[in-house]
Scaffold this motif. Structure first.
Motif, PDB file in Angstrom:
ATOM      1  N   ARG B 165       0.856  -1.203   0.000  1.00  0.00           N
ATOM      2  CA  ARG B 165       0.000   0.000   0.000  1.00  0.00           C
ATOM      3  C   ARG B 165       0.887   1.247   0.000  1.00  0.00           C
ATOM      4  NH1 ARG B 165      -2.175   2.676   4.596  1.00  0.00           N
ATOM      5  NH2 ARG B 165      -1.405   0.952   5.842  1.00  0.00           N
ATOM      6  N   PHE B 166       0.914   1.945  -1.140  1.00  0.00           N
ATOM      7  CA  PHE B 166       1.709   3.174  -1.213  1.00  0.00           C
ATOM      8  C   PHE B 166       1.102   4.238  -0.302  1.00  0.00           C
ATOM      9  CE2 PHE B 166       3.339   1.392  -5.222  1.00  0.00           C
ATOM     10  CZ  PHE B 166       4.686   1.701  -5.092  1.00  0.00           C
ATOM     11  N   VAL B 167       1.963   4.834   0.503  1.00  0.00           N
ATOM     12  CA  VAL B 167       1.549   5.847   1.469  1.00  0.00           C
ATOM     13  C   VAL B 167       2.496   7.031   1.343  1.00  0.00           C
ATOM     14  CG1 VAL B 167       1.260   6.344   3.934  1.00  0.00           C
ATOM     15  CG2 VAL B 167       0.725   4.077   3.075  1.00  0.00           C
ATOM     16  N   PHE B 168       1.947   8.232   1.490  1.00  0.00           N
ATOM     17  CA  PHE B 168       2.766   9.447   1.496  1.00  0.00           C
ATOM     18  C   PHE B 168       2.412  10.265   2.726  1.00  0.00           C
ATOM     19  CE2 PHE B 168       2.435   8.036  -2.817  1.00  0.00           C
ATOM     20  CZ  PHE B 168       3.681   8.253  -3.361  1.00  0.00           C
ATOM     21  N   SER B 169       3.374  11.039   3.188  1.00  0.00           N
ATOM     22  CA  SER B 169       3.066  11.916   4.315  1.00  0.00           C
ATOM     23  C   SER B 169       2.093  12.996   3.846  1.00  0.00           C
ATOM     24  CB  SER B 169       4.343  12.539   4.879  1.00  0.00           C
ATOM     25  OG  SER B 169       4.998  13.243   3.860  1.00  0.00           O
ATOM     26  N   GLU B 170       1.402  13.588   4.802  1.00  0.00           N
ATOM     27  CA  GLU B 170       0.335  14.519   4.458  1.00  0.00           C
ATOM     28  C   GLU B 170       0.829  15.652   3.563  1.00  0.00           C
ATOM     29  OE1 GLU B 170      -2.248  14.731   7.788  1.00  0.00           O
ATOM     30  OE2 GLU B 170      -3.009  16.680   7.133  1.00  0.00           O
ATOM     31  N   GLU B 171       2.018  16.178   3.875  1.00  0.00           N
ATOM     32  CA  GLU B 171       2.509  17.338   3.114  1.00  0.00           C
ATOM     33  C   GLU B 171       2.919  16.951   1.687  1.00  0.00           C
ATOM     34  OE1 GLU B 171       3.952  16.131   5.819  1.00  0.00           O
ATOM     35  OE2 GLU B 171       6.130  16.013   5.603  1.00  0.00           O
ATOM     36  N   ASN B 172       3.092  15.661   1.422  1.00  0.00           N
ATOM     37  CA  ASN B 172       3.551  15.237   0.094  1.00  0.00           C
ATOM     38  C   ASN B 172       2.446  14.628  -0.767  1.00  0.00           C
ATOM     39  OD1 ASN B 172       6.244  16.032   0.076  1.00  0.00           O
ATOM     40  ND2 ASN B 172       6.864  14.243   1.271  1.00  0.00           N
ATOM     41  N   ARG B 173       1.243  14.526  -0.222  1.00  0.00           N
ATOM     42  CA  ARG B 173       0.196  13.829  -0.974  1.00  0.00           C
ATOM     43  C   ARG B 173      -0.132  14.526  -2.296  1.00  0.00           C
ATOM     44  NH1 ARG B 173      -3.438  12.121   4.209  1.00  0.00           N
ATOM     45  NH2 ARG B 173      -1.927  10.619   4.979  1.00  0.00           N
ATOM     46  N   GLY B 174      -0.022  15.850  -2.294  1.00  0.00           N
ATOM     47  CA  GLY B 174      -0.316  16.593  -3.520  1.00  0.00           C
ATOM     48  C   GLY B 174       0.682  16.320  -4.630  1.00  0.00           C
ATOM     49  N   ARG B 175       1.898  15.940  -4.255  1.00  0.00           N
ATOM     50  CA  ARG B 175       2.938  15.692  -5.255  1.00  0.00           C
ATOM     51  C   ARG B 175       2.895  14.266  -5.788  1.00  0.00           C
ATOM     52  NH1 ARG B 175       8.489  17.385  -2.409  1.00  0.00           N
ATOM     53  NH2 ARG B 175       9.218  17.594  -4.542  1.00  0.00           N
ATOM     54  N   ALA B 176       2.188  13.402  -5.080  1.00  0.00           N
ATOM     55  CA  ALA B 176       2.261  11.973  -5.401  1.00  0.00           C
ATOM     56  C   ALA B 176       1.765  11.670  -6.810  1.00  0.00           C
ATOM     57  CB  ALA B 176       1.466  11.175  -4.376  1.00  0.00           C
ATOM     58  N   LEU B 177       0.771  12.435  -7.247  1.00  0.00           N
ATOM     59  CA  LEU B 177       0.192  12.171  -8.563  1.00  0.00           C
ATOM     60  C   LEU B 177       1.236  12.281  -9.673  1.00  0.00           C
ATOM     61  CD1 LEU B 177      -2.564  11.429  -9.682  1.00  0.00           C
ATOM     62  CD2 LEU B 177      -3.011  13.855 -10.073  1.00  0.00           C
ATOM     63  N   ASN B 178       2.195  13.200  -9.495  1.00  0.00           N
ATOM     64  CA  ASN B 178       3.263  13.362 -10.488  1.00  0.00           C
ATOM     65  C   ASN B 178       4.169  12.150 -10.588  1.00  0.00           C
ATOM     66  OD1 ASN B 178       2.952  15.755 -11.817  1.00  0.00           O
ATOM     67  ND2 ASN B 178       3.800  16.956 -10.117  1.00  0.00           N
ATOM     68  N   SER B 179       4.185  11.358  -9.515  1.00  0.00           N
ATOM     69  CA  SER B 179       5.060  10.179  -9.496  1.00  0.00           C
ATOM     70  C   SER B 179       4.338   8.919  -9.928  1.00  0.00           C
ATOM     71  CB  SER B 179       5.620   9.970  -8.087  1.00  0.00           C
ATOM     72  OG  SER B 179       6.364  11.096  -7.699  1.00  0.00           O
ATOM     73  N   ALA B 180       3.040   9.034 -10.215  1.00  0.00           N
ATOM     74  CA  ALA B 180       2.254   7.849 -10.573  1.00  0.00           C
ATOM     75  C   ALA B 180       2.776   7.228 -11.867  1.00  0.00           C
ATOM     76  CB  ALA B 180       0.786   8.221 -10.729  1.00  0.00           C
ATOM     77  N   ALA B 181       2.921   5.912 -11.856  1.00  0.00           N
ATOM     78  CA  ALA B 181       3.337   5.199 -13.063  1.00  0.00           C
ATOM     79  C   ALA B 181       2.282   4.174 -13.481  1.00  0.00           C
ATOM     80  CB  ALA B 181       4.685   4.517 -12.841  1.00  0.00           C
ATOM     81  N   LEU B 182       1.827   3.371 -12.534  1.00  0.00           N
ATOM     82  CA  LEU B 182       0.758   2.399 -12.791  1.00  0.00           C
ATOM     83  C   LEU B 182      -0.311   2.570 -11.726  1.00  0.00           C
ATOM     84  CD1 LEU B 182       2.940  -0.825 -13.359  1.00  0.00           C
ATOM     85  CD2 LEU B 182       1.864   0.558 -15.149  1.00  0.00           C
ATOM     86  N   THR B 183      -1.576   2.456 -12.147  1.00  0.00           N
ATOM     87  CA  THR B 183      -2.669   2.526 -11.175  1.00  0.00           C
ATOM     88  C   THR B 183      -3.595   1.333 -11.365  1.00  0.00           C
ATOM     89  OG1 THR B 183      -3.802   4.000 -12.728  1.00  0.00           O
ATOM     90  CG2 THR B 183      -2.712   5.046 -10.856  1.00  0.00           C
ATOM     91  N   TYR B 184      -4.180   0.882 -10.243  1.00  0.00           N
ATOM     92  CA  TYR B 184      -5.115  -0.235 -10.284  1.00  0.00           C
ATOM     93  C   TYR B 184      -6.438   0.214 -10.922  1.00  0.00           C
ATOM     94  CZ  TYR B 184      -1.970  -2.374  -6.851  1.00  0.00           C
ATOM     95  OH  TYR B 184      -0.874  -2.886  -6.210  1.00  0.00           O
ATOM     96  N   CYS B 185      -7.009  -0.664 -11.732  1.00  0.00           N
ATOM     97  CA  CYS B 185      -8.283  -0.369 -12.377  1.00  0.00           C
ATOM     98  C   CYS B 185      -9.010  -1.686 -12.633  1.00  0.00           C
ATOM     99  CB  CYS B 185      -8.047   0.377 -13.696  1.00  0.00           C
ATOM    100  SG  CYS B 185      -7.127  -0.576 -14.906  1.00  0.00           S
ATOM    101  N   ASP B 186     -10.212  -1.603 -13.209  1.00  0.00           N
ATOM    102  CA  ASP B 186     -10.891  -2.844 -13.593  1.00  0.00           C
ATOM    103  C   ASP B 186     -10.522  -3.192 -15.045  1.00  0.00           C
ATOM    104  OD1 ASP B 186     -12.400  -1.247 -15.249  1.00  0.00           O
ATOM    105  OD2 ASP B 186     -14.256  -1.428 -14.096  1.00  0.00           O
ATOM    106  N   GLU B 187     -11.102  -4.254 -15.586  1.00  0.00           N
ATOM    107  CA  GLU B 187     -10.699  -4.711 -16.919  1.00  0.00           C
ATOM    108  C   GLU B 187     -11.072  -3.715 -18.013  1.00  0.00           C
ATOM    109  OE1 GLU B 187     -12.888  -6.186 -14.972  1.00  0.00           O
ATOM    110  OE2 GLU B 187     -14.637  -6.927 -16.083  1.00  0.00           O
ATOM    111  N   GLU B 188     -11.966  -2.742 -17.663  1.00  0.00           N
ATOM    112  CA  GLU B 188     -12.326  -1.691 -18.619  1.00  0.00           C
ATOM    113  C   GLU B 188     -11.425  -0.469 -18.486  1.00  0.00           C
ATOM    114  OE1 GLU B 188     -14.843  -2.144 -20.742  1.00  0.00           O
ATOM    115  OE2 GLU B 188     -15.467  -4.068 -19.908  1.00  0.00           O
ATOM    116  N   GLY B 189     -10.556  -0.488 -17.499  1.00  0.00           N
ATOM    117  CA  GLY B 189      -9.674   0.661 -17.288  1.00  0.00           C
ATOM    118  C   GLY B 189     -10.226   1.703 -16.336  1.00  0.00           C
ATOM    119  N   ILE B 190     -11.322   1.366 -15.667  1.00  0.00           N
ATOM    120  CA  ILE B 190     -11.939   2.327 -14.734  1.00  0.00           C
ATOM    121  C   ILE B 190     -11.340   2.124 -13.347  1.00  0.00           C
ATOM    122  CG2 ILE B 190     -14.100   3.050 -13.654  1.00  0.00           C
ATOM    123  CD1 ILE B 190     -15.458   1.949 -16.291  1.00  0.00           C
TER     124      ILE B 190
END
Lengths: 173, 275
Positions: B165-190
Motif C-alpha cells: 500500500r503506497f503511502v505518502f506523508s500529508e505534506e507530500n500527498r499533492g505531489r504523489a500524482l506526479n510520481s504515478a506510473a501504474l494505477t489499479y483499475c478494472d478490466e475496462e480501465g476504470i
C-alpha cells in the motif's frame, strides 16, 4: 477500567532482532546498542475485568500467543522475562502502523465474540540495552536516531511515513 | 554500452524471482547476470546498463519489508548509478527496497518520502495473491524506459504481497500524482479505490511510482510472472483474454508473449533508441 498491555516474545532468539542488531553494528558501529530485544506488543483497551479478561483472551487465541514457541507477560513484568539484564540501561520504543488492518480485524473479532474488551492495538516493542555508564539522555537520543528512518543511511526500525513511534512506554518499564 | 545491453539482477538473501526475471530479460533480447548482494565489486566491474531488484522476501522481511536490504553496501552503487540516469526497476520486494532507499519518489536525494505499508483491507489482513488490472500513466509512459511500449490498453499482472500500500506523508500527498506510473483499475480501465480493484488500499490506487526522471520505477505487480501468454489465467476478461482465445485458435498460445513482456521490451527498445 484502563488499558492493559502485554508483550509476547519468541522462546528462541528473535531473528528480526538479530538482523536489526547486525545491521546496526555494520552501519552504526559507534552508536549501536549493546543489546536489542523485540516483542509483539498488544494493548487491550478497557478490558472489563482487567488482567483476568486479558488472561482469558491470551489462553483462548493461540494466534496471539502460541505457547509452543512464544512466551508472554504483562508489560510491567517485562524485566522478569528470561534474558533481561538488570545492570543495563533499557530504553523501549513502540513502533505502530498508523493504519493497521491487524488491530482493526482483531478488534472486530473480539467484539463479535464478546471478549469484554473495547479493542486492541498491535505494535512492536523494541528494547535497546546499553551498558552501564551511558547518560540517559544520550541513550535516548541514540534510540531515536537508530529507530526513525528518514534517509537511506539514517535509522532503521520505523518508517515515519507509515508508522508512529512512542517513547512513553519508557515509563512502564 | 555493450553491443547487447546487460541488465543486472540483484539477489538478496530471500529474493525468489531472480531467475524468472533473468529469463524475461534474455527473452527480450538483452543479456543478464545475477549478482548476489555481497558481489558489489563484481557488479561495479560488470558495468551493467540497467538494474532490476527482483521480488521475494529480502532478509525474510525482517524489521520491515525492504528496510534491511536498502542499507546494504551494494545499494550504494545502485543508488549512484540510478542517480546518473541508468534504468532501475524494483519489482514487489524490489519496489519496497527502492522506497526504503529513498530512490522513489526521490524528490530529495536519499530521503524516505513514501512507504509501502501493510495492506489495508476491511475484514482481512496479511498476504494477498491475485491478478489485477493496471492503467499506465501517460507521463510515465512518455518518460520511463520501462513503460515506453506498454500501449494504451489495460495490463493484467499478478500481485503477491502483504505490504503493498503506497503511502505518502500529508505534506507530500499533492505531489504523489506526479510520481504515478501504474494505477489499479478494472478490466475496462476504470479506476476505483474499492477492493478488489484496488487490492491493498493504496493511495490514489497506485500500483507503481517512479522518480522525476522516470528511470527508477518501483512496481508491486510482477511482470516476469506474466511474460508469456500461457502464464495468464484462463477466462481472463478484457483484451488479453481475447488474445488468449485468438492464440489458441491460431496455435501460437505457447509462444505468444504476455502483458508482462511489455516492460522488458520497453527497456530493450529504449536501448535501441526506438523511443
Amino acid at each position: 477500567m484502563g488499558n492493559t498491555s502485554i508483550v509476547v516474545s519468541l522462546k528462541a532468539p528473535d531473528p528480526a532482532a538479530i538482523t536489526a542488531m547486525s545491521t546496526f553494528r555494520r552501519i552504526y558501529p559507534e552508536t549501536c546498542p549493546d543489546s536489542l530485544e523485540r516483542y509483539d506488543y498488544w494493548c487491550f483497551m478497557n478490558p472489563r475485568r482487567g488482567r483476568e479478561t486479558v488472561n482469558g483472551i491470551v489462553s483462548r487465541y493461540h494466534d496471539i500467543v502460541n505457547p509452543n514457541k512464544q512466551t508472554w507477560t504483562f508489560i510491567d513484568d517485562i524485566n522478569k522475562l528470561a534474558g533481561s539484564d538488570d545492570s543495563m540501561l533499557w530504553i523501549g520504543v513502540l513502533v505502530t502502523d498508523i493504519i493497521d488492518s491487524v488491530s482493526e480485524n482483531w478488534t472486530a473479532i473480539f467484539r463479535r465474540n464478546c471478549c469484554e474488551v473495547e479493542g486492541v492495538l498491535c505494535s512492536v516493542l523494541w528494547r535497546f540495552g546499553f551498558a552501564p555508564g551511558i547518560a540517559f539522555d544520550t541513550a535516548r537520543n541514540r534510540v531515536l536516531d537508530l529507530t526513525v528512518s528518514t534517509y537511506r543511511d539514517h535509522g532503521l526500525l520505523a518508517n515515519p511515513v507509515s508508522q508512529k513511534i512512542d517513547l512513553s512506554v519508557l515509563s512502564l518499564i | 554500452m555493450k553491443s547487447v545491453p546487460m541488465v543486472a539482477v540483484i539477489q538478496f538473501p530471500g529474493s525468489n524471482c531472480e531467475y524468472e526475471t533473468k529469463r524475461a530479460i534474455k527473452n527480450s533480447g538483452m543479456d543478464s547476470f545475477i549478482y548476489r548482494w555481497n558481489q558489489w565489486q563484481e557488479l561495479r566491474d560488470g558495468q551493467p546498463d540497467a538494474y532490476i531488484l527482483p521480488g521475494g522476501f529480502s532478509f525474510q522481511d525482517r524489521v520491515r519489508a525492504g528496510a534491511v536490504a536498502a542499507k546494504e553496501r551494494i545499494m550504494d552503487l545502485v543508488f549512484s548509478e540510478a542517480a546518473d540516469g541508468k534504468p532501475l526497476l524494483g519489482i514487489c520486494n524490489g519496489a519496497q527496497i527502492l522506497v526504503e532507499s529513498g530512490l522513489v519518489p526521490g524528490w530529495e536525494r536519499g530521503r524516505i518520502e513514501s512507504a509501502l505499508a501493510a495492506n489495508h483491507i476491511n475484514g482481512r489482513s496479511g498476504y494477498l495473491s491475485r491478478w489485477v488490472f493496471l492503467n499506465v500513466a501517460s507521463k510515465a509512459q512518455r518518460i520511463s524506459p520501462w513503460l515506453g511500449k506498454t500501449g494504451n490498453g489495460v495490463i493484467p499482472l499478478p500481485i503477491a504481497h502483504a505490504e503493498g500500500r503506497f503511502v505518502f506523508s500529508e505534506e507530500n500527498r499533492g505531489r504523489a500524482l506526479n510520481s504515478a506510473a501504474l494505477t489499479y483499475c478494472d478490466e475496462e480501465g476504470i479506476e476505483s479505490s474499492d477492493y478488489p480493484i484496488n487490492p491493498n488500499g493504496s493511495f490514489l490506487n497506485l500500483a507503481a511510482i517512479m522518480n522525476d526522471r522516470g528511470n527508477v520505477l518501483a512496481m508491486m505487480p510482477h511482470p516476469e510472472r506474466a511474460f508469456w501468454l500461457w502464464q495468464l489465467p484462463p477466462f481472463l476478461p478484457g483484451e488479453w483474454g481475447d488474445r488468449i482465445d485468438q492464440s489458441f485458435r491460431s496455435g501460437s498460445y505457447a509462444v505468444t508473449k504476455g502483458p508482462g513482456s511489455l516492460f522488458f521490451t520497453s527497456l530493450a527498445d529504449y536501448f535501441r533508441g526506438e523511443r
